[in-house]
Each structure stands twice: as structure tokens, then as C-alpha cells.
Design a protein around this motif. Structure first.
Motif, PDB file in Angstrom:
ATOM      1  N   PHE A 154      -9.301-109.715 -31.530  1.00  0.00           N
ATOM      2  CA  PHE A 154      -9.481-108.350 -32.289  1.00  0.00           C
ATOM      3  C   PHE A 154      -9.171-106.969 -31.279  1.00  0.00           C
ATOM      4  O   PHE A 154      -9.747-106.039 -31.321  1.00  0.00           O
ATOM      5  CB  PHE A 154     -10.914-108.255 -32.851  1.00  0.00           C
ATOM      6  CG  PHE A 154     -11.218-109.034 -33.759  1.00  0.00           C
ATOM      7  CD1 PHE A 154     -10.809-108.610 -35.399  1.00  0.00           C
ATOM      8  CD2 PHE A 154     -11.503-110.450 -33.822  1.00  0.00           C
ATOM      9  CE1 PHE A 154     -10.966-109.262 -36.285  1.00  0.00           C
ATOM     10  CE2 PHE A 154     -11.713-111.232 -34.950  1.00  0.00           C
ATOM     11  CZ  PHE A 154     -11.271-110.831 -36.148  1.00  0.00           C
ATOM     12  N   GLU A 155      -8.283-107.341 -30.401  1.00  0.00           N
ATOM     13  CA  GLU A 155      -7.928-106.076 -29.609  1.00  0.00           C
ATOM     14  C   GLU A 155      -6.707-105.634 -30.204  1.00  0.00           C
ATOM     15  O   GLU A 155      -5.726-106.155 -30.687  1.00  0.00           O
ATOM     16  CB  GLU A 155      -7.440-106.573 -28.222  1.00  0.00           C
ATOM     17  CG  GLU A 155      -8.569-107.107 -27.392  1.00  0.00           C
ATOM     18  CD  GLU A 155      -8.134-107.236 -25.847  1.00  0.00           C
ATOM     19  OE1 GLU A 155      -7.135-107.043 -25.575  1.00  0.00           O
ATOM     20  OE2 GLU A 155      -9.052-107.848 -25.213  1.00  0.00           O
ATOM     21  N   VAL A 156      -6.592-104.211 -30.434  1.00  0.00           N
ATOM     22  CA  VAL A 156      -5.792-103.531 -31.207  1.00  0.00           C
ATOM     23  C   VAL A 156      -4.824-102.688 -30.293  1.00  0.00           C
ATOM     24  O   VAL A 156      -5.409-101.663 -29.959  1.00  0.00           O
ATOM     25  CB  VAL A 156      -5.925-102.766 -32.531  1.00  0.00           C
ATOM     26  CG1 VAL A 156      -5.092-102.039 -33.121  1.00  0.00           C
ATOM     27  CG2 VAL A 156      -6.805-103.787 -33.455  1.00  0.00           C
ATOM     28  N   TRP A 181     -17.415 -94.760 -35.507  1.00  0.00           N
ATOM     29  CA  TRP A 181     -17.534 -96.153 -35.234  1.00  0.00           C
ATOM     30  C   TRP A 181     -17.835 -96.636 -33.798  1.00  0.00           C
ATOM     31  O   TRP A 181     -18.461 -97.720 -33.464  1.00  0.00           O
ATOM     32  CB  TRP A 181     -16.135 -96.827 -35.553  1.00  0.00           C
ATOM     33  CG  TRP A 181     -15.871 -96.844 -37.187  1.00  0.00           C
ATOM     34  CD1 TRP A 181     -16.522 -96.380 -38.011  1.00  0.00           C
ATOM     35  CD2 TRP A 181     -14.251 -97.237 -37.644  1.00  0.00           C
ATOM     36  NE1 TRP A 181     -15.791 -96.529 -39.270  1.00  0.00           N
ATOM     37  CE2 TRP A 181     -14.432 -97.133 -39.055  1.00  0.00           C
ATOM     38  CE3 TRP A 181     -13.257 -97.489 -36.955  1.00  0.00           C
ATOM     39  CZ2 TRP A 181     -13.482 -97.243 -40.015  1.00  0.00           C
ATOM     40  CZ3 TRP A 181     -12.192 -97.861 -37.839  1.00  0.00           C
ATOM     41  CH2 TRP A 181     -12.439 -97.505 -39.450  1.00  0.00           C
ATOM     42  N   LYS A 182     -17.562 -96.008 -32.700  1.00  0.00           N
ATOM     43  CA  LYS A 182     -18.038 -96.096 -31.572  1.00  0.00           C
ATOM     44  C   LYS A 182     -19.293 -96.045 -31.445  1.00  0.00           C
ATOM     45  O   LYS A 182     -19.971 -96.880 -30.650  1.00  0.00           O
ATOM     46  CB  LYS A 182     -17.122 -95.009 -30.661  1.00  0.00           C
ATOM     47  CG  LYS A 182     -17.316 -95.514 -29.088  1.00  0.00           C
ATOM     48  CD  LYS A 182     -16.580 -94.421 -28.283  1.00  0.00           C
ATOM     49  CE  LYS A 182     -16.869 -94.938 -26.970  1.00  0.00           C
ATOM     50  NZ  LYS A 182     -16.228 -93.880 -25.938  1.00  0.00           N
ATOM     51  N   GLU A 183     -20.121 -94.999 -31.885  1.00  0.00           N
ATOM     52  CA  GLU A 183     -21.488 -94.776 -31.851  1.00  0.00           C
ATOM     53  C   GLU A 183     -22.013 -95.874 -32.643  1.00  0.00           C
ATOM     54  O   GLU A 183     -23.376 -96.223 -32.105  1.00  0.00           O
ATOM     55  CB  GLU A 183     -21.951 -93.521 -32.391  1.00  0.00           C
ATOM     56  CG  GLU A 183     -21.291 -92.234 -31.706  1.00  0.00           C
ATOM     57  CD  GLU A 183     -21.522 -90.912 -32.725  1.00  0.00           C
ATOM     58  OE1 GLU A 183     -21.849 -91.003 -33.748  1.00  0.00           O
ATOM     59  OE2 GLU A 183     -21.530 -89.756 -31.789  1.00  0.00           O
ATOM     60  N   HIS A 190     -10.719 -98.632 -24.948  1.00  0.00           N
ATOM     61  CA  HIS A 190     -10.539 -98.899 -23.740  1.00  0.00           C
ATOM     62  C   HIS A 190      -8.984 -98.291 -23.508  1.00  0.00           C
ATOM     63  O   HIS A 190      -7.907 -99.212 -23.700  1.00  0.00           O
ATOM     64  CB  HIS A 190     -10.604-100.225 -23.388  1.00  0.00           C
ATOM     65  CG  HIS A 190     -11.963-100.862 -23.121  1.00  0.00           C
ATOM     66  ND1 HIS A 190     -12.832-100.512 -22.276  1.00  0.00           N
ATOM     67  CD2 HIS A 190     -12.657-101.545 -24.154  1.00  0.00           C
ATOM     68  CE1 HIS A 190     -13.859-101.280 -22.484  1.00  0.00           C
ATOM     69  NE2 HIS A 190     -13.834-101.555 -23.896  1.00  0.00           N
ATOM     70  N   GLY A 191      -8.589 -97.179 -23.175  1.00  0.00           N
ATOM     71  CA  GLY A 191      -7.355 -96.500 -22.855  1.00  0.00           C
ATOM     72  C   GLY A 191      -6.572 -96.195 -24.099  1.00  0.00           C
ATOM     73  O   GLY A 191      -6.788 -95.848 -24.953  1.00  0.00           O
ATOM     74  N   LYS A 192      -5.555 -97.559 -24.048  1.00  0.00           N
ATOM     75  CA  LYS A 192      -4.585 -97.313 -25.050  1.00  0.00           C
ATOM     76  C   LYS A 192      -4.648 -98.624 -26.175  1.00  0.00           C
ATOM     77  O   LYS A 192      -3.802 -99.124 -26.751  1.00  0.00           O
ATOM     78  CB  LYS A 192      -3.130 -97.533 -24.555  1.00  0.00           C
ATOM     79  CG  LYS A 192      -2.732 -96.272 -23.606  1.00  0.00           C
ATOM     80  CD  LYS A 192      -1.194 -96.431 -23.272  1.00  0.00           C
ATOM     81  CE  LYS A 192      -0.680 -95.023 -22.528  1.00  0.00           C
ATOM     82  NZ  LYS A 192       0.459 -94.990 -22.095  1.00  0.00           N
ATOM     83  N   LYS A 193      -6.015 -99.036 -26.303  1.00  0.00           N
ATOM     84  CA  LYS A 193      -6.251 -99.974 -27.146  1.00  0.00           C
ATOM     85  C   LYS A 193      -7.740 -99.787 -27.913  1.00  0.00           C
ATOM     86  O   LYS A 193      -8.585 -99.412 -27.085  1.00  0.00           O
ATOM     87  CB  LYS A 193      -5.951-101.486 -26.390  1.00  0.00           C
ATOM     88  CG  LYS A 193      -7.160-101.652 -25.611  1.00  0.00           C
ATOM     89  CD  LYS A 193      -6.913-103.229 -24.731  1.00  0.00           C
ATOM     90  CE  LYS A 193      -7.804-103.474 -23.702  1.00  0.00           C
ATOM     91  NZ  LYS A 193      -7.621-104.992 -23.231  1.00  0.00           N
ATOM     92  N   PHE A 194      -7.999-100.516 -28.995  1.00  0.00           N
ATOM     93  CA  PHE A 194      -9.274-100.679 -29.515  1.00  0.00           C
ATOM     94  C   PHE A 194      -9.782-102.310 -29.530  1.00  0.00           C
ATOM     95  O   PHE A 194      -8.792-102.965 -29.811  1.00  0.00           O
ATOM     96  CB  PHE A 194      -9.158 -99.993 -31.020  1.00  0.00           C
ATOM     97  CG  PHE A 194      -8.616 -98.799 -30.982  1.00  0.00           C
ATOM     98  CD1 PHE A 194      -9.424 -97.759 -30.846  1.00  0.00           C
ATOM     99  CD2 PHE A 194      -7.474 -98.651 -31.689  1.00  0.00           C
ATOM    100  CE1 PHE A 194      -8.808 -96.272 -30.993  1.00  0.00           C
ATOM    101  CE2 PHE A 194      -6.879 -97.342 -31.709  1.00  0.00           C
ATOM    102  CZ  PHE A 194      -7.794 -96.239 -31.372  1.00  0.00           C
ATOM    103  N   ILE A 195     -11.014-102.420 -29.157  1.00  0.00           N
ATOM    104  CA  ILE A 195     -11.397-103.585 -29.260  1.00  0.00           C
ATOM    105  C   ILE A 195     -12.433-103.730 -30.569  1.00  0.00           C
ATOM    106  O   ILE A 195     -13.455-102.824 -30.508  1.00  0.00           O
ATOM    107  CB  ILE A 195     -12.279-104.123 -28.217  1.00  0.00           C
ATOM    108  CG1 ILE A 195     -11.340-104.304 -26.968  1.00  0.00           C
ATOM    109  CG2 ILE A 195     -12.949-105.493 -28.573  1.00  0.00           C
ATOM    110  CD1 ILE A 195     -12.066-104.664 -25.612  1.00  0.00           C
ATOM    111  N   ILE A 196     -12.289-104.081 -31.636  1.00  0.00           N
ATOM    112  CA  ILE A 196     -12.916-104.374 -32.514  1.00  0.00           C
ATOM    113  C   ILE A 196     -14.276-105.374 -32.556  1.00  0.00           C
ATOM    114  O   ILE A 196     -13.922-106.533 -32.449  1.00  0.00           O
ATOM    115  CB  ILE A 196     -12.242-104.753 -34.173  1.00  0.00           C
ATOM    116  CG1 ILE A 196     -11.291-103.447 -34.504  1.00  0.00           C
ATOM    117  CG2 ILE A 196     -13.107-104.838 -35.257  1.00  0.00           C
ATOM    118  CD1 ILE A 196     -10.374-103.762 -35.534  1.00  0.00           C
ATOM    119  N   LYS A 197     -15.303-104.998 -32.354  1.00  0.00           N
ATOM    120  CA  LYS A 197     -16.569-105.915 -32.059  1.00  0.00           C
ATOM    121  C   LYS A 197     -17.086-106.349 -33.220  1.00  0.00           C
ATOM    122  O   LYS A 197     -17.826-107.392 -33.161  1.00  0.00           O
ATOM    123  CB  LYS A 197     -17.677-104.843 -31.290  1.00  0.00           C
ATOM    124  CG  LYS A 197     -16.907-104.489 -29.851  1.00  0.00           C
ATOM    125  CD  LYS A 197     -18.053-103.826 -29.077  1.00  0.00           C
ATOM    126  CE  LYS A 197     -19.190-104.510 -28.639  1.00  0.00           C
ATOM    127  NZ  LYS A 197     -20.341-103.732 -28.002  1.00  0.00           N
TER     128      LYS A 197
END
Length: 211
Positions: A154-156, A181-183, A190-197
């Protein structure tokens, strides 16, 4: 590089069967209504996939990222029902119908992956009927989940700027949604990517699973 579906296909070796092409930002790779005779593998860059309604309004369907395929729906030499436009300078490999025949002889498992890709793209097109009625956070949820569906993790690999360019939502709107969503620990940035937890939380925003 992300891996399409749950496949063990080594695309680096498969690229020898295709032809490398460089596309500048805003270049149209293929146009809705034109006849298809090839598909593309995205090695580098970002591609916006859209469709145009009967009244001439452009609708975003998907965002193509490295490791994905484009144009597979029109490999039977039928008209494209989408348009693919380069968002960032990109490197793609195209495979003609003849290339494809050689490719599946070299690695037969590609045929199964190819079929899954076509089915998924058709689902995306069908789901677009519902997207226009959704709130901005729901639209963003669908786009991210559609990308993640095609990969093992789930890394975008997108930035906030990428999402702004592709979705048509304002920079402030994207920022506010991602901040919330982060909160809520739904995503990490993380930099140039999102990790959907918590992908299930994004699905809950939709009221129903569209992918």
C-alpha cells in the motif's frame, strides 16, 4: 519498483520485447476514439487516464504509476475509450500485438496478469458513474485504492502536487484531506510517497467498496 498484482514477473527482462519511448509532460499517449494496437508499460513517470463525456467534459478515471500497464483494453484493435496524458516526463515501453505474442511465449504468466488488468480497468470505468456524486475525500479515496489494488503493498509513489495535477482538486483541498488522514493515522507521508496504513478506513468513507 512496485509489482503488478501478486505476480512474480520480472519485467526488466520482458522490456527487451518492447520499444522504449520518452514522453514529455502534457503529451497525449493515446486519444479516446482512436484505434488501439499496442499496450504500454510505465517504467518512469506519471500518467493521467481520463474519459470525455458526451457533453465534452473530461473525467479522471485513474492515475498510472511505474509498474502499471496502459492501453490494454484496446489491444484487440478496437477504439480506445480513454485518453492517456503524461503528467510528468515519463519513460514507457510499448508492445505491439506482435510483441505481445512473443512475450507470452517467453513468459506465459503474463497472459493471466494481462486479463486481470483488463478486468480491473473495466471496473474503474464502471465505477466512474458513481464518482461524480462523491465528496472530494471520497474521490481521493477511490483513486488511491484503485492504485493500491494493483500492487502487493500500500505504498503510493505520488506527491500532493501529483494528486492536485491529476484530480483537479485544489492544492488546499488535497492538503486538508491528507493532513486529516495523517492525524487519524490512516496514512503516512514519506517524501514522494504515501503509505496507506488503514485501507479499510478509506473504504468506509465510500459507504461501499468501489474497487
Amino acid at each position: 519498483m512496485a509489482i503488478l498484482f501478486d505476480s512474480d514477473i520480472n519485467w526488466e527482462s520482458c522490456l527487451n520485447f518492447g520499444t522504449r519511448q520518452f514522453f514529455k509532460e502534457k503529451t497525449c499517449i493515446y486519444q479516446q476514439g482512436t484505434t488501439g494496437d499496442r499496450f504500454y508499460y510505465i517504467q518512469q513517470g506519471l500518467i493521467k487516464v481520463t474519459t470525455t463525456t458526451a457533453i465534452g467534459k473530461e473525467r479522471l478515471l485513474n492515475i498510472g504509476i511505474p509498474g502499471q500497464l496502459l492501453g490494454v483494453q484496446a489491444m484487440d484493435r478496437q477504439p480506445h475509450f480513454t485518453t492517456a496524458t503524461v503528467v510528468n516526463d515519463s519513460i514507457l515501453y510499448f508492445f505491439s500485438c506482435e510483441h505481445f505474442q512473443k512475450l507470452i511465449k517467453y513468459q506465459p504468466s503474463i497472459l493471466n496478469m494481462f486479463i486481470k488488468t483488463v478486468i480491473h480497468k473495466m471496473h474503474i470505468l464502471a465505477d466512474k458513474i458513481y464518482l461524480d456524486t462523491l465528496l472530494p475525500e471520497q474521490q481521493l479515496s477511490v483513486i488511491l485504492l484503485n492504485i493500491c489494488y494493483e500492487f502487493k503493498n500500500f505504498e503510493v509513489p505520488l506527491t500532493q502536487q501529483d494528486l492536485t495535477k491529476c484530480t483537479g482538486l485544489t492544492r488546499i483541498t488535497i492538503y486538508k484531506i491528507l493532513k486529516q488522514w495523517k492525524e487519524e493515522e490512516i496514512i503516512e507521508i514519506h517524501g514522494k510517497k504515501f503509505i496507506i496504513k488503514k485501507p479499510d478506513e478509506l473504504k468506509k468513507l465510500l459507504g461501499k467498496v468501489l474497487i
